[in-house]
Design an enzyme around this catalytic site. Structure first.
Site, short mmCIF file in Angstrom:
data_model
loop_
_atom_site.label_atom_id
_atom_site.label_comp_id
_atom_site.label_asym_id
_atom_site.label_seq_id
_atom_site.Cartn_x
_atom_site.Cartn_y
_atom_site.Cartn_z
N ASP A 1 -6.88 12.57 10.42
CA ASP A 1 -7.10 11.98 9.09
C ASP A 1 -7.80 10.64 9.21
O ASP A 1 -7.38 9.64 8.61
CB ASP A 1 -5.77 11.83 8.34
N SER B 1 0.96 7.96 3.82
CA SER B 1 1.24 9.37 3.50
C SER B 1 2.77 9.48 3.32
O SER B 1 3.53 9.07 4.15
CB SER B 1 0.78 10.28 4.64
N GLY C 1 0.81 -1.21 0.00
CA GLY C 1 0.00 0.00 0.00
C GLY C 1 0.84 1.26 0.00
O GLY C 1 2.07 1.20 0.11
N LYS D 1 6.76 0.94 6.92
CA LYS D 1 6.39 2.13 6.15
C LYS D 1 7.72 2.77 5.74
O LYS D 1 8.58 3.03 6.58
CB LYS D 1 5.56 3.07 7.02
N GLY E 1 4.78 7.77 1.51
CA GLY E 1 5.66 6.63 1.22
C GLY E 1 4.88 5.36 0.96
O GLY E 1 3.67 5.38 0.84
C1 LIG Z 1 -4.92 -4.39 0.01
N1 LIG Z 1 -4.36 -4.02 1.31
C2 LIG Z 1 -3.73 -4.91 2.04
O1 LIG Z 1 -3.61 -6.06 1.68
C3 LIG Z 1 -3.16 -4.47 3.34
C4 LIG Z 1 -2.95 -5.33 4.44
C5 LIG Z 1 -3.27 -6.80 4.54
N2 LIG Z 1 -2.39 -4.58 5.45
C6 LIG Z 1 -2.26 -3.29 5.02
C7 LIG Z 1 -1.73 -2.17 5.76
C8 LIG Z 1 -1.15 -2.18 7.03
C9 LIG Z 1 -0.88 -3.29 7.93
O2 LIG Z 1 -1.09 -4.47 7.71
N3 LIG Z 1 -0.34 -2.79 9.07
C10 LIG Z 1 -0.23 -1.42 8.99
C11 LIG Z 1 0.29 -0.49 9.93
C12 LIG Z 1 0.30 0.88 9.58
C13 LIG Z 1 -0.19 1.27 8.34
CL1 LIG Z 1 -0.16 2.97 7.95
C14 LIG Z 1 -0.69 0.36 7.41
C15 LIG Z 1 -0.71 -1.00 7.75
C16 LIG Z 1 -2.74 -3.18 3.71
C17 LIG Z 1 -2.77 -1.91 2.90
#
Ligand SMILES: CNC(=O)c1c(C)[nH]c(/C=C2\C(=O)Nc3ccc(Cl)cc32)c1C
Length: 290
Positions: free
Chosen positions: A151, A14, A11, A33, A16
């Site tokens: 946000d 913000s 993903g 991140k 990055g």
């Molecule tokens: C399609 N999205 C995903 O598969 C996804 C999964 C399974 N986890 C995430 C995102 C995070 C995740 O799994 N832990 C996080 C901690 C902080 C932030 Cl800003 C984002 C995440 C995402 C975007």
């Protein structure tokens, strides 16, 4: 940095990207991140340092857990290691429901609302040791100064593998020393979830997070944000009027009344997290989860 094995990019946060990683010492799956700060202004760099310091302070089951950070000065990059939320974000859940023409069950909505109120309670009024004076001689004690998320939106709320909600991405959050008198002065969040006090350029405060939470809970039910328009002027007008379309008939009048309370155009009339957490239906959710 080489304590982690790079896996997929999952993903865009913000400033990055977000990458899934495996910690070599124990094989644990986490996320990292990755932020390139080479093009950031001094103000944005200060905001980035503030985000990391905020995350380090916050320890709560409904806030994404921060583990560690690395700075790669030659490469002008910072890496923040946080917990893995295998359920992804609520934006993906809403998209899936729209695609399959399905609605999120009301008890799931209450459960999500309860956990997000607990996360915001920690941000706004968290802990037990920080003293802040509200100018009337009274002092309150919390573990950290009031933190405004600023946000709250479906892309910043994540689910772990056990139906736990995790408020994430404090990239735009702000610390304010004194919630009774301090306000954050600027705002760069998501237009759809901007509150009336924001669009009329007063200032962002804890009740503006409550407004954004109301927009998010409305969107979980209607699968559309409560206020939409083709232009910012049109959106501003709708937000300031505060009129919202009824929810789909499967949702109760109690849930609609709770959403309307969060979307009161007068921020002083919007209940705080503490007041919402006293609602019978919310207390039942907390009891079920205990
Ligand atoms: C399609 N999205 C995903 O598969 C996804 C999964 C399974 N986890 C995430 C995102 C995070 C995740 O799994 N832990 C996080 C901690 C902080 C932030 Cl800003 C984002 C995440 C995402 C975007």
């Amino acid at each position: 940095m080489d304590n982690y094995e790079n896996l997929d990019v999952i993903g865009q946060g913000s400033f990055g990207l977000i990458r899934k990683v495996r910690r070599k010492s124990d094989g644990r799956i986490l996320v990292r991140k990755e932020i390139d700060y080479s093009k950031m202004s001094e103000k944005e760099k200060k905001q980035l340092v503030s985000e990391v310091n905020i995350l380090r302070e916050l320890r709560h089951p409904n806030i994404v857990r921060y583990y560690e950070r690395f700075v790669d000065r030659p490469g002008s990059r910072i890496f923040i290691v946080m917990e893995w939320c295998e359920g992804g974000d609520l934006a993906g859940i809403i998209k899936q429901c729209k695609k399959e023409n399905k609605r999120i069950p009301e008890d799931v909505v209450w459960n999500l609302l309860t956990q997000l109120l607990l996360a915001l309670q920690e941000c706004h009024h968290g802990g037990t040791s920080f003293n802040s004076s509200s100018g009337d001689g009274k002092t309150t004690t919390t573990s950290h100064p009031t933190i405004l998320h600023r946000d709250i939106k479906p892309d910043n709320v994540f689910l772990d593998g056990a139906q736990n909600v995790k408020l994430g991405d404090f990239g735009l959050s702000r610390i304010i020393a004194n919630p009774d008198v301090d306000f954050a002065k600027t705002f760069v969040g998501t237009p759809f979830y901007m509150s009336p006090e924001l669009v009329s350029e007063t200032s962002y405060n804890t009740k503006s997070d409550i407004w954004a939470l109301g927009c998010l809970i409305y969107e979980l039910c209607a699968l559309e944000p409560p206020f939409q328009a083709k232009t910012q002027a049109g959106l501003t007008q709708k937000i300031q009027q505060g009129r919202i379309d009824p929810l789909p008939s499967q949702y109760s009048s109690e849930l609609m009344a709770t959403i309307k309370a969060m979307l009161n155009v007068n921020y002083m009339k919007r209940p705080s997290t503490t007041e919402f957490l006293k609602l019978h239906r919310i207390r039942m959710c907390i009891k079920e989860r205990a």
